[in-house]
Design a protein around this motif. Structure first.
Motif, mmCIF file in Angstrom:
data_model
loop_
_atom_site.group_PDB
_atom_site.id
_atom_site.type_symbol
_atom_site.label_atom_id
_atom_site.label_comp_id
_atom_site.label_asym_id
_atom_site.label_seq_id
_atom_site.Cartn_x
_atom_site.Cartn_y
_atom_site.Cartn_z
ATOM 1 N N VAL A 93 0.867 -1.177 0.000
ATOM 2 C CA VAL A 93 0.000 0.000 0.000
ATOM 3 C C VAL A 93 0.905 1.229 0.000
ATOM 4 C CG1 VAL A 93 -1.902 1.207 1.111
ATOM 5 C CG2 VAL A 93 -1.726 -1.271 1.317
ATOM 6 N N THR A 94 0.883 1.978 -1.104
ATOM 7 C CA THR A 94 1.680 3.189 -1.213
ATOM 8 C C THR A 94 0.814 4.412 -0.925
ATOM 9 O OG1 THR A 94 1.230 3.428 -3.581
ATOM 10 C CG2 THR A 94 3.118 2.084 -2.953
ATOM 11 N N MET A 95 1.457 5.539 -0.735
ATOM 12 C CA MET A 95 0.757 6.792 -0.487
ATOM 13 C C MET A 95 1.055 7.753 -1.628
ATOM 14 S SD MET A 95 -0.975 6.527 2.351
ATOM 15 C CE MET A 95 -1.288 8.219 2.840
ATOM 16 N N GLU A 96 0.031 8.102 -2.391
ATOM 17 C CA GLU A 96 0.129 9.137 -3.416
ATOM 18 C C GLU A 96 -0.494 10.396 -2.842
ATOM 19 O OE1 GLU A 96 1.613 9.184 -6.170
ATOM 20 O OE2 GLU A 96 2.151 7.087 -6.443
ATOM 21 N N GLY A 97 0.373 11.272 -2.338
ATOM 22 C CA GLY A 97 -0.130 12.420 -1.598
ATOM 23 C C GLY A 97 -0.688 11.959 -0.269
ATOM 24 N N ARG A 98 -1.977 12.155 -0.062
ATOM 25 C CA ARG A 98 -2.647 11.686 1.151
ATOM 26 C C ARG A 98 -3.583 10.519 0.849
ATOM 27 N NH1 ARG A 98 -5.252 17.000 3.577
ATOM 28 N NH2 ARG A 98 -5.972 17.157 1.410
ATOM 29 N N ARG A 99 -3.487 9.957 -0.341
ATOM 30 C CA ARG A 99 -4.388 8.878 -0.742
ATOM 31 C C ARG A 99 -3.635 7.551 -0.756
ATOM 32 N NH1 ARG A 99 -7.709 9.040 -6.337
ATOM 33 N NH2 ARG A 99 -9.187 10.142 -5.008
ATOM 34 N N PRO A 100 -4.112 6.536 -0.002
ATOM 35 C CA PRO A 100 -3.475 5.207 -0.056
ATOM 36 C C PRO A 100 -3.916 4.447 -1.300
ATOM 37 C CG PRO A 100 -5.264 5.206 1.554
ATOM 38 C CD PRO A 100 -5.169 6.607 1.036
ATOM 39 N N ARG A 136 21.007 -10.499 -15.775
ATOM 40 C CA ARG A 136 20.121 -9.384 -16.081
ATOM 41 C C ARG A 136 19.409 -8.903 -14.826
ATOM 42 N NH1 ARG A 136 18.933 -12.836 -20.546
ATOM 43 N NH2 ARG A 136 19.559 -11.940 -22.555
ATOM 44 N N ARG A 137 19.197 -7.599 -14.763
ATOM 45 C CA ARG A 137 18.384 -6.976 -13.723
ATOM 46 C C ARG A 137 17.401 -6.048 -14.452
ATOM 47 N NH1 ARG A 137 20.409 -10.572 -11.424
ATOM 48 N NH2 ARG A 137 21.649 -10.517 -9.508
ATOM 49 N N THR A 138 16.212 -6.543 -14.738
ATOM 50 C CA THR A 138 15.228 -5.804 -15.509
ATOM 51 C C THR A 138 14.060 -5.449 -14.618
ATOM 52 O OG1 THR A 138 15.864 -7.064 -17.478
ATOM 53 C CG2 THR A 138 13.789 -5.834 -17.579
ATOM 54 N N MET A 139 13.663 -4.189 -14.653
ATOM 55 C CA MET A 139 12.557 -3.741 -13.823
ATOM 56 C C MET A 139 11.696 -2.760 -14.587
ATOM 57 S SD MET A 139 15.620 -2.240 -13.200
ATOM 58 C CE MET A 139 16.152 -3.326 -11.893
ATOM 59 N N HIS A 140 10.412 -2.734 -14.234
ATOM 60 C CA HIS A 140 9.452 -1.821 -14.861
ATOM 61 C C HIS A 140 8.495 -1.313 -13.785
ATOM 62 C CE1 HIS A 140 6.825 -0.038 -17.837
ATOM 63 N NE2 HIS A 140 5.799 -0.620 -17.264
ATOM 64 N N GLY A 141 8.437 0.004 -13.654
ATOM 65 C CA GLY A 141 7.552 0.616 -12.675
ATOM 66 C C GLY A 141 8.168 0.833 -11.315
ATOM 67 N N VAL A 142 9.413 0.399 -11.102
ATOM 68 C CA VAL A 142 10.092 0.594 -9.823
ATOM 69 C C VAL A 142 11.429 1.268 -10.092
ATOM 70 C CG1 VAL A 142 8.980 -1.334 -8.672
ATOM 71 C CG2 VAL A 142 11.083 -1.719 -9.921
ATOM 72 N N ASP A 143 11.981 1.891 -9.062
ATOM 73 C CA ASP A 143 13.257 2.577 -9.187
ATOM 74 C C ASP A 143 14.390 1.558 -9.245
ATOM 75 O OD1 ASP A 143 14.877 5.124 -9.049
ATOM 76 O OD2 ASP A 143 15.627 4.108 -7.264
ATOM 77 N N THR A 194 7.456 4.531 -6.246
ATOM 78 C CA THR A 194 8.677 5.156 -5.742
ATOM 79 C C THR A 194 8.675 5.279 -4.227
ATOM 80 O OG1 THR A 194 7.705 7.351 -6.065
ATOM 81 C CG2 THR A 194 9.005 6.452 -7.878
ATOM 82 N N ASP A 195 7.600 4.860 -3.584
ATOM 83 C CA ASP A 195 7.480 4.953 -2.136
ATOM 84 C C ASP A 195 8.411 3.947 -1.473
ATOM 85 O OD1 ASP A 195 6.702 5.338 0.451
ATOM 86 O OD2 ASP A 195 4.552 5.189 0.075
ATOM 87 N N PRO A 196 9.255 4.367 -0.496
ATOM 88 C CA PRO A 196 10.120 3.405 0.207
ATOM 89 C C PRO A 196 9.347 2.310 0.932
ATOM 90 C CG PRO A 196 10.840 5.654 0.620
ATOM 91 C CD PRO A 196 9.519 5.748 -0.078
ATOM 92 N N SER A 197 8.054 2.508 1.178
ATOM 93 C CA SER A 197 7.280 1.471 1.860
ATOM 94 C C SER A 197 7.134 0.209 1.031
ATOM 95 C CB SER A 197 5.885 2.010 2.196
ATOM 96 O OG SER A 197 5.168 2.318 1.012
ATOM 97 N N ALA A 198 7.467 0.252 -0.265
ATOM 98 C CA ALA A 198 7.372 -0.930 -1.122
ATOM 99 C C ALA A 198 8.615 -1.802 -1.058
ATOM 100 C CB ALA A 198 7.105 -0.505 -2.563
ATOM 101 N N ASP A 199 9.624 -1.428 -0.264
ATOM 102 C CA ASP A 199 10.845 -2.234 -0.172
ATOM 103 C C ASP A 199 10.551 -3.643 0.326
ATOM 104 O OD1 ASP A 199 12.162 -0.028 -1.033
ATOM 105 O OD2 ASP A 199 13.103 0.455 0.885
ATOM 106 N N LEU A 200 9.748 -3.748 1.372
ATOM 107 C CA LEU A 200 9.463 -5.061 1.949
ATOM 108 C C LEU A 200 8.704 -5.935 0.960
ATOM 109 C CD1 LEU A 200 9.517 -7.014 4.306
ATOM 110 C CD2 LEU A 200 7.501 -5.870 5.252
ATOM 111 N N ALA A 201 7.738 -5.366 0.239
ATOM 112 C CA ALA A 201 6.986 -6.139 -0.748
ATOM 113 C C ALA A 201 7.888 -6.608 -1.877
ATOM 114 C CB ALA A 201 5.826 -5.300 -1.287
ATOM 115 N N ALA A 202 8.816 -5.755 -2.330
ATOM 116 C CA ALA A 202 9.744 -6.161 -3.382
ATOM 117 C C ALA A 202 10.657 -7.280 -2.905
ATOM 118 C CB ALA A 202 10.567 -4.963 -3.840
ATOM 119 N N ALA A 203 11.127 -7.184 -1.673
ATOM 120 C CA ALA A 203 11.996 -8.235 -1.142
ATOM 121 C C ALA A 203 11.248 -9.554 -1.009
ATOM 122 C CB ALA A 203 12.560 -7.805 0.213
#
Length: 483
Positions: free
Chosen positions: A295-302, A320-327, A362-371
């Motif tokens: 769950v990311t936060m875009e402004g004040r909207r989850p 290869r390290r290929t990604m789309h939609g993430v930093d 781009t929210d750092p809160s997505a680190d755990l989900a990516a891992a």
């Protein structure tokens, strides 16, 4: 004999940078065409003049004169702060083809359908072309006036004749004036045109929405002064390959500057998306290896976002390290922490990570989900959490270089959004390292599992490959030494 230093002969009109010779681009603010010849300084005296209106205490100013008016487009009203303020000047910038003209034509039509006079000035299309698009998107109204002009003086004449309460100008880079140097779209022309529109908007208490172009780097074209002159700056962006669009406020003098509005392009025009969480997730009957939802936060909207990962053996010397939609930089850090702190072997494997629905996370809160998604794909096992047979869970947390998990702002709002959408479990960073704090708790209708490190999170999801039991190998008899 000491040499006399010559005074710089050229100065930037944007930032004041000086140089001894003319250059096409300012060396300080990097604006093209802003360096002009600087004459000798003149000392001028300003005569005192009698003010037309007497200054009064601020408490006696009539606040009703700045009452907001809803545009009729709910998502845009959310970003603006519950509507337009009389006399406000709004700059809407976005890439070509993203839907700026379609959105503002819809705004102008709804404003006019409410009985308020509206003037739509187009400098890029003919009146017949705009009429064709208005018929397709049902944006026809009796109080909506249309003019195709490229001269500022003629535009001001239309304003005096029509007397609108809302002016839409598409776009500021196509309007020019003979009194300013350069061609339409140049630095001087854009500055003078915008300044004139701001003055007439404040004088007539008329709301103005200006369309602005962007450069190839994504910045608003024209002088930086353009963003300082206007009251609200909106960025309209989206993926070309998907119909989802987002309006973000980067400056707002009358409301929040961190709000986001969501839209979707369709055959009949642009449609508001009041609940966009379902656009970025896929529905599975059972948990699938290599997927995780955050769950990311875009402004004040989850907003919910699903991350998918695929880990495969590599035949290349450099996998290869290929990604789309993430930093890419942040994902590289997540992969390094997984291999170093959690023992997930990725050195000889290709890693592919992507988001669902064209979302950009781009929210750092997505680190755990990516891992979790990468670890699940690495061992080709689905995560198991909770007591249900196939629980739906979300993972929220920032990952540190030491393998620790950090809390992120707005965790309660994120959990409430996940519970509203039917999720049963959540994994979040623990407040402390005590064992009592890692016990599951019921928060906002969710069973919340906490972990202080990435290793504990993977263990809670049963994503740590357990070592195989190795049978002891009998020792071979050593060589016999003969004397």
């Amino acid at each position: 004999m000491a040499k006399s230093t010559s005074r710089p002969a050229y100065r930037c009109t944007e930032c004041g940078w000086t140089t001894a010779r003319w250059v096409g681009r300012c060396g300080e603010c990097q604006v093209w065409g802003s360096v002009v010849e600087d004459g000798a300084p003149k000392v001028s005296k300003v005569a005192t003049s009698r003010p037309t209106a007497k200054a009064i205490p601020i408490s006696q100013v009539n606040a009703d004169a700045a009452t907001r008016t809803l545009t009729g487009v709910g998502e845009l009203d959310r970003v603006l702060g519950d509507g337009l303020v009389p006399g406000a000047v709004v700059l809407l910038a976005g890439e070509p083809g993203v839907g700026k003209s379609t959105l503002l034509l819809e705004v102008a039509a709804r404003w006019a359908k409410a009985g308020r006079r509206t003037l739509y000035v187009t400098g890029e299309e003919s009146a017949a072309q705009v009429r064709l698009r208005a018929g397709r998107t049902d944006a026809l109204a009796d109080e909506l006036f249309l003019a195709a002009e490229n001269d500022l003086g003629t535009v001001l004449g239309h304003i005096e004749e029509v007397a609108p309460s809302l002016l839409v100008l598409d776009s500021v880079q196509t309007i020019g004036m003979a009194e300013a140097d350069g061609s339409p779209g140049g630095v001087s022309q854009v500055r003078e045109v915008t300044g004139a529109l701001v003055r007439v908007a404040k004088r007539r208490d008329m709301a103005v929405i200006i369309v602005g172009h962007v450069t190839k780097d994504g910045a608003i074209a024209g002088p930086r002064l353009l963003e300082h002159l206007v009251d609200v700056v909106l960025a309209f962006d989206g993926d070309r390959h998907s119909g989802f669009r987002m309006v973000r406020a980067t400056k707002n003098r009358f409301g929040p500057a961190d709000e986001v509005g969501c839209f979707e392009m369709s055959e009949s025009g642009i449609v508001e998306v009041s609940d966009p969480s379902g656009l970025f997730t896929s529905r599975h009957d059972e948990p699938v290896p290599g997927t995780c939802i955050t769950v990311t936060m875009e402004g004040r909207r989850p907003l919910l976002a699903e991350l998918q990962a695929l880990v495969a053996p590599s035949s290349l010397q450099v996998p290869r390290r290929t990604m789309h939609g993430v930093d890419s930089g942040r994902l590289a850090m997540v992969l390094a922490v997984l291999e170093r702190r959690a023992g997930v072997s990725l050195a000889q494997r290709d890693v592919y990570v992507s988001t669902v629905g064209g979302a950009r996370v781009t929210d750092p809160s997505a680190d755990l989900a990516a891992a979790i998604a990468v670890a699940s794909a690495a061992i080709n096992a689905k995560a198991a959490v909770g007591t249900d047979a196939a629980p739906r869970y979300v993972a929220i947390g920032e990952l540190g270089l030491a393998g620790e998990l950090r809390r992120v702002p707005g965790t309660d709002r994120r959990l409430a959004e996940a519970a509203r959408l039917g999720f049963s479990d959540a994994i979040v960073p623990a407040q402390s390292r005590r064992a009592a704090d890692r016990m599951p708790k019921l928060v906002a209708g969710l069973r919340v599992h906490t972990a202080s490190t990435i290793g504990q999170a993977l263990q809670a999801l049963d994503l740590v490959r357990r070592p195989r039991s190795v049978e002891p190998v009998p020792e071979r008899p050593g060589p016999v030494l003969l004397r």
